[in-house]
Write a protein that holds these residues in place. Sequence first.
Motif, mmCIF file in Angstrom:
data_model
loop_
_atom_site.group_PDB
_atom_site.id
_atom_site.type_symbol
_atom_site.label_atom_id
_atom_site.label_comp_id
_atom_site.label_asym_id
_atom_site.label_seq_id
_atom_site.Cartn_x
_atom_site.Cartn_y
_atom_site.Cartn_z
ATOM 1 N N GLU A 65 -8.500 -13.989 2.428
ATOM 2 C CA GLU A 65 -7.514 -14.673 3.295
ATOM 3 C C GLU A 65 -8.269 -15.644 4.276
ATOM 4 N N SER A 66 -8.071 -16.936 4.330
ATOM 5 C CA SER A 66 -8.383 -17.974 5.247
ATOM 6 C C SER A 66 -7.303 -18.145 6.143
ATOM 7 N N LYS A 67 -7.894 -17.909 7.551
ATOM 8 C CA LYS A 67 -7.042 -18.012 8.585
ATOM 9 C C LYS A 67 -7.218 -19.525 9.703
ATOM 10 N N GLN A 68 -6.596 -20.116 9.839
ATOM 11 C CA GLN A 68 -6.640 -21.199 10.809
ATOM 12 C C GLN A 68 -5.546 -21.185 11.833
ATOM 13 N N ALA A 69 -5.966 -21.539 13.004
ATOM 14 C CA ALA A 69 -5.294 -21.485 14.304
ATOM 15 C C ALA A 69 -4.066 -22.430 14.076
ATOM 16 N N GLY A 70 -2.676 -21.849 14.151
ATOM 17 C CA GLY A 70 -1.508 -22.621 14.006
ATOM 18 C C GLY A 70 -1.159 -22.756 12.602
ATOM 19 N N SER A 71 -1.791 -21.939 11.445
ATOM 20 C CA SER A 71 -1.287 -21.956 10.104
ATOM 21 C C SER A 71 -1.469 -20.765 9.664
ATOM 22 N N PRO A 72 -0.394 -20.629 8.630
ATOM 23 C CA PRO A 72 -0.463 -19.258 7.973
ATOM 24 C C PRO A 72 -1.628 -19.007 7.138
ATOM 25 N N ALA A 73 -1.819 -17.721 6.991
ATOM 26 C CA ALA A 73 -3.058 -17.248 6.140
ATOM 27 C C ALA A 73 -3.014 -17.787 4.807
ATOM 28 N N ARG A 74 -3.806 -18.206 3.917
ATOM 29 C CA ARG A 74 -3.842 -18.533 2.676
ATOM 30 C C ARG A 74 -5.118 -17.871 1.839
ATOM 31 N N SER A 75 -4.915 -17.675 0.650
ATOM 32 C CA SER A 75 -5.801 -17.201 -0.186
ATOM 33 C C SER A 75 -6.816 -18.343 -0.879
ATOM 34 N N VAL A 76 -8.102 -17.987 -0.513
ATOM 35 C CA VAL A 76 -9.078 -18.861 -1.085
ATOM 36 C C VAL A 76 -10.082 -17.976 -2.237
ATOM 37 N N SER A 218 16.943 -10.805 -9.669
ATOM 38 C CA SER A 218 17.589 -11.784 -9.666
ATOM 39 C C SER A 218 16.542 -12.944 -9.374
ATOM 40 N N VAL A 219 17.300 -14.285 -9.915
ATOM 41 C CA VAL A 219 16.476 -15.372 -10.109
ATOM 42 C C VAL A 219 15.645 -16.061 -8.649
ATOM 43 N N ALA A 220 16.546 -15.777 -7.635
ATOM 44 C CA ALA A 220 15.677 -16.131 -6.316
ATOM 45 C C ALA A 220 14.614 -15.269 -5.977
ATOM 46 N N ASN A 221 14.744 -13.991 -6.136
ATOM 47 C CA ASN A 221 13.599 -13.161 -5.805
ATOM 48 C C ASN A 221 12.603 -13.119 -6.975
ATOM 49 N N ALA A 222 12.861 -13.198 -8.141
ATOM 50 C CA ALA A 222 11.929 -13.533 -9.349
ATOM 51 C C ALA A 222 11.235 -14.706 -8.833
ATOM 52 N N SER A 223 11.655 -15.852 -8.600
ATOM 53 C CA SER A 223 11.051 -17.094 -8.216
ATOM 54 C C SER A 223 9.873 -17.001 -6.967
ATOM 55 N N ASN A 224 10.629 -16.190 -6.079
ATOM 56 C CA ASN A 224 9.714 -15.714 -4.901
ATOM 57 C C ASN A 224 8.319 -15.090 -5.164
ATOM 58 N N ILE A 225 8.616 -14.095 -6.228
ATOM 59 C CA ILE A 225 7.554 -13.313 -6.550
ATOM 60 C C ILE A 225 6.676 -13.766 -7.265
ATOM 61 N N LEU A 226 7.114 -14.756 -8.336
ATOM 62 C CA LEU A 226 6.022 -15.634 -8.970
ATOM 63 C C LEU A 226 5.369 -16.547 -8.102
ATOM 64 N N LEU A 227 5.935 -17.107 -7.198
ATOM 65 C CA LEU A 227 5.182 -18.049 -6.323
ATOM 66 C C LEU A 227 4.197 -17.275 -5.593
ATOM 67 N N GLU A 228 4.589 -16.081 -4.989
ATOM 68 C CA GLU A 228 3.652 -15.436 -4.261
ATOM 69 C C GLU A 228 2.531 -14.807 -4.876
ATOM 70 N N SER A 229 2.752 -14.435 -6.094
ATOM 71 C CA SER A 229 1.668 -14.189 -7.196
ATOM 72 C C SER A 229 0.719 -15.425 -7.310
ATOM 73 N N MET A 230 1.166 -16.671 -7.548
ATOM 74 C CA MET A 230 0.344 -17.922 -7.763
ATOM 75 C C MET A 230 -0.393 -17.952 -6.396
ATOM 76 N N ASP A 231 0.378 -17.840 -5.200
ATOM 77 C CA ASP A 231 -0.366 -18.138 -4.026
ATOM 78 C C ASP A 231 -1.372 -17.239 -3.667
ATOM 79 N N SER A 232 -1.193 -16.165 -4.019
ATOM 80 C CA SER A 232 -2.218 -14.816 -3.692
ATOM 81 C C SER A 232 -3.508 -15.071 -4.370
ATOM 82 N N LEU A 233 -3.414 -15.747 -5.415
ATOM 83 C CA LEU A 233 -4.624 -15.875 -6.332
ATOM 84 C C LEU A 233 -5.132 -17.395 -6.194
ATOM 85 N N ALA A 234 -4.735 -18.106 -5.138
ATOM 86 C CA ALA A 234 -5.467 -19.313 -4.740
ATOM 87 C C ALA A 234 -5.159 -20.422 -5.782
#
Length: 248
Positions: A65-76, A218-234
């Motif tokens: 996880e990369s953390k910068q002031a004022g920004s949410p943590a992101r995976s790198v 549900s489509v909304a939750n499934a979409s969020n899970i897929l996106l979080e999976s993508m983001d969690s692996l940079a």
Amino acid sequence: MPRFVDLRRLAVSFVLLGSFLGALASEVSAAERVETTPGLAPDAVRRVFEGQRQALAGCLRLVAESKQAGSPARSVPWNASADADDRLLLRFTVDANGKVAKLNSYQSTMDVRGAFIEPSCARALAEQWTFPPPVGEQSVEVSVWARFRSTEAERKAALARIHESFATLCQAVASAIPGDARPTKEVWDAALARILSEHGPRLDTRVRRTLDAVMGVSVANASNILLESMDSLATDVACPKVRAWSRF
């Protein structure tokens, strides 16, 4: 409806639990040292570890996880320092039945430490190990030391496979579901089943596991899970349809 933080944890767990199945050249060494409290011989633990250790080699630490002031943590992508320690330590309790004991209904006693290994992935594997029942039907404390190191090339290759698989998934979703409107759950499930049938064997195990997990969600939750999976692996896959459906 699940909270956003719960969806993120769920997505990350799907990715990590699937990661050990990748075909990699890394190798976990034989146990260098095993310690047990009375009731279970170190050699018995050593034999179990010897039969299971190579499965742990797929649990590469890939991101940080990369953390910068004022920004949410992101995976790198994670990079090991030149002097990174390759020691691996597993500490756990074996119960009277020879299983890894649990602290409670959600958490086992398995503790995994190592710079190059993803602890959640390794724990998910090691929690399933079975040992000879301890003498006297008592619990036994166990510590196993070994070695494990991955190369930068291996980690890059693993992330590249994940990126390619998510790109394939997003293209398949766009082809299987015409138009921009969020599909019904029935259409979504049918599309996922078709994608798994046509592309499943070529997808990285992490991506395939995530797809299996969101079937029936549900489509909304499934979409969020897929996106979080993508983001969690940079991964930087655009996936516009799935992103649009997650915002409804």
